[in-house]
Design a protein around this motif. Structure first.
Motif, PDB file in Angstrom:
ATOM      1  N   GLY A  26       0.798  -1.214   0.000  1.00 50.73           N
ATOM      2  CA  GLY A  26       0.000   0.000   0.000  1.00 50.73           C
ATOM      3  C   GLY A  26       0.830   1.262   0.000  1.00 50.73           C
ATOM      4  O   GLY A  26       0.362   2.327  -0.434  1.00 50.73           O
ATOM      5  N   ASP A  30       1.391   3.059  -6.137  1.00 53.02           N
ATOM      6  CA  ASP A  30       0.433   4.162  -6.204  1.00 53.02           C
ATOM      7  C   ASP A  30      -0.982   3.706  -6.531  1.00 53.02           C
ATOM      8  O   ASP A  30      -1.953   4.278  -6.044  1.00 53.02           O
ATOM      9  CB  ASP A  30       0.884   5.194  -7.253  1.00 53.02           C
ATOM     10  N   ASP A  31      -1.108   2.685  -7.373  1.00 52.19           N
ATOM     11  CA  ASP A  31      -2.435   2.251  -7.825  1.00 52.19           C
ATOM     12  C   ASP A  31      -3.033   1.144  -6.966  1.00 52.19           C
ATOM     13  O   ASP A  31      -4.110   0.634  -7.288  1.00 52.19           O
ATOM     14  CB  ASP A  31      -2.357   1.770  -9.289  1.00 52.19           C
ATOM     15  N   TYR A  32      -2.338   0.777  -5.886  1.00 59.65           N
ATOM     16  CA  TYR A  32      -2.840  -0.312  -5.047  1.00 59.65           C
ATOM     17  C   TYR A  32      -3.610   0.262  -3.865  1.00 59.65           C
ATOM     18  O   TYR A  32      -3.153   1.190  -3.197  1.00 59.65           O
ATOM     19  CB  TYR A  32      -1.687  -1.174  -4.549  1.00 59.65           C
ATOM     20  N   ASN A  33      -4.786  -0.300  -3.608  1.00 64.35           N
ATOM     21  CA  ASN A  33      -5.660   0.198  -2.547  1.00 64.35           C
ATOM     22  C   ASN A  33      -6.068  -0.947  -1.633  1.00 64.35           C
ATOM     23  O   ASN A  33      -6.659  -1.929  -2.090  1.00 64.35           O
ATOM     24  CB  ASN A  33      -6.906   0.844  -3.188  1.00 64.35           C
ATOM     25  N   HIS A  34      -5.784  -0.822  -0.335  1.00 66.85           N
ATOM     26  CA  HIS A  34      -6.102  -1.890   0.613  1.00 66.85           C
ATOM     27  C   HIS A  34      -7.601  -2.138   0.734  1.00 66.85           C
ATOM     28  O   HIS A  34      -8.022  -3.256   1.058  1.00 66.85           O
ATOM     29  CB  HIS A  34      -5.542  -1.555   2.005  1.00 66.85           C
ATOM     30  N   ARG A  36      -9.844  -1.795  -1.732  1.00 65.71           N
ATOM     31  CA  ARG A  36     -10.403  -2.343  -2.980  1.00 65.71           C
ATOM     32  C   ARG A  36      -9.710  -3.616  -3.445  1.00 65.71           C
ATOM     33  O   ARG A  36     -10.358  -4.543  -3.938  1.00 65.71           O
ATOM     34  CB  ARG A  36     -10.279  -1.279  -4.067  1.00 65.71           C
ATOM     35  N   ASP A  37      -8.395  -3.682  -3.302  1.00 63.90           N
ATOM     36  CA  ASP A  37      -7.597  -4.739  -3.950  1.00 63.90           C
ATOM     37  C   ASP A  37      -7.255  -5.880  -3.004  1.00 63.90           C
ATOM     38  O   ASP A  37      -6.935  -5.664  -1.833  1.00 63.90           O
ATOM     39  CB  ASP A  37      -6.304  -4.136  -4.509  1.00 63.90           C
ATOM     40  N   TYR A 175     -15.153  -3.089  -1.793  1.00 63.39           N
ATOM     41  CA  TYR A 175     -14.609  -3.315  -0.452  1.00 63.39           C
ATOM     42  C   TYR A 175     -13.973  -4.701  -0.315  1.00 63.39           C
ATOM     43  O   TYR A 175     -13.766  -5.189   0.795  1.00 63.39           O
ATOM     44  CB  TYR A 175     -15.710  -3.139   0.598  1.00 63.39           C
TER      45      TYR A 175
END
Length: 202
Positions: A26, A30-34, A36-37, A175
């Motif tokens: 995380g 930059d494009d990784y989201n805890h 969502r991903d 989520y």
């Protein structure tokens, strides 16, 4: 320090490495989201830092597998059923195989047979851990110094089932990552606690 304690340290390090790995993801991607991903996307084919995260997750799985090799003998000098420890060991081995050979497909999809095997093996691994929770609870409930762990092990079964179902419901949604982390981290908590108890009881 005896060999069981050394292997138990490996078992305690495994969930720590796993957790630190996805937390790092995380921060550096930059494009990784805890929220969502999912965690597996960190080492999916074509992911920005695939090799780094694949190495970290493989290392964590390898340490858990090493711990599993001493689990049977580490509980009351090996007195009792070996089935629970075997299920635990097979689950840890499958985790290692997934980390090395079966990453998700590019973009975190399940399109190729390898990508699909990623999900299949993870589900099998999770079921084996739940089975081992029951069997290890039955084995340790009458052993002095292990009764608290036995009850924790029994309670962990319905908790993991509920978390697995909820994770499936939210799969693919906005989520997904957040819900999945509750599930995977409960497994990590279980790994840490059983390794800690083995360390303290040897």
């Amino acid at each position: 320090m005896n060999k069981f304690q050394i292997l138990a340290i490996c078992g305690m390090l495994a969930p720590i490495i796993y957790t630190i790995a996805w937390i790092i993801g995380g921060f550096i991607l930059d494009d990784y989201n805890h929220i969502r991903d999912d965690v597996s996307s960190l080492y999916a084919v074509g992911a920005p830092k695939q090799q780094l995260f694949q190495t970290l997750f493989a290392l964590g799985s390898a340490l858990l597998f090493l711990f599993s090799l001493g689990l049977h003998k580490g509980i009351n000098n090996g007195e009792g059923s070996i089935v629970g420890p075997i299920f635990f060991m097979v689950s840890a081995f499958l985790g290692l195989i997934v980390a090395i050979f079966f990453p998700l497909d590019e973009g975190g999809e399940l399109t190729t047979w390898k990508g699909k095997m990623h999900l299949i093996l993870i589900v099998i691994s999770g079921i084996l851990v739940m089975a081992s929770m029951i069997l290890l609870g039955l084995r340790t409930k009458s052993i002095e110094g292990w009764s608290a762990f036995a009850w924790f092990s029994f309670i962990s079964v319905p908790i993991t089932i509920i978390l697995m179902i909820v994770s499936g419901i939210y799969a693919g949604g906005p989520y997904m990552g957040l819900v999945e982390r509750f599930m995977v981290e409960y497994y990590q908590l279980y790994y840490f606690i059983i390794a800690l108890v083995v360390f303290l009881r040897n």
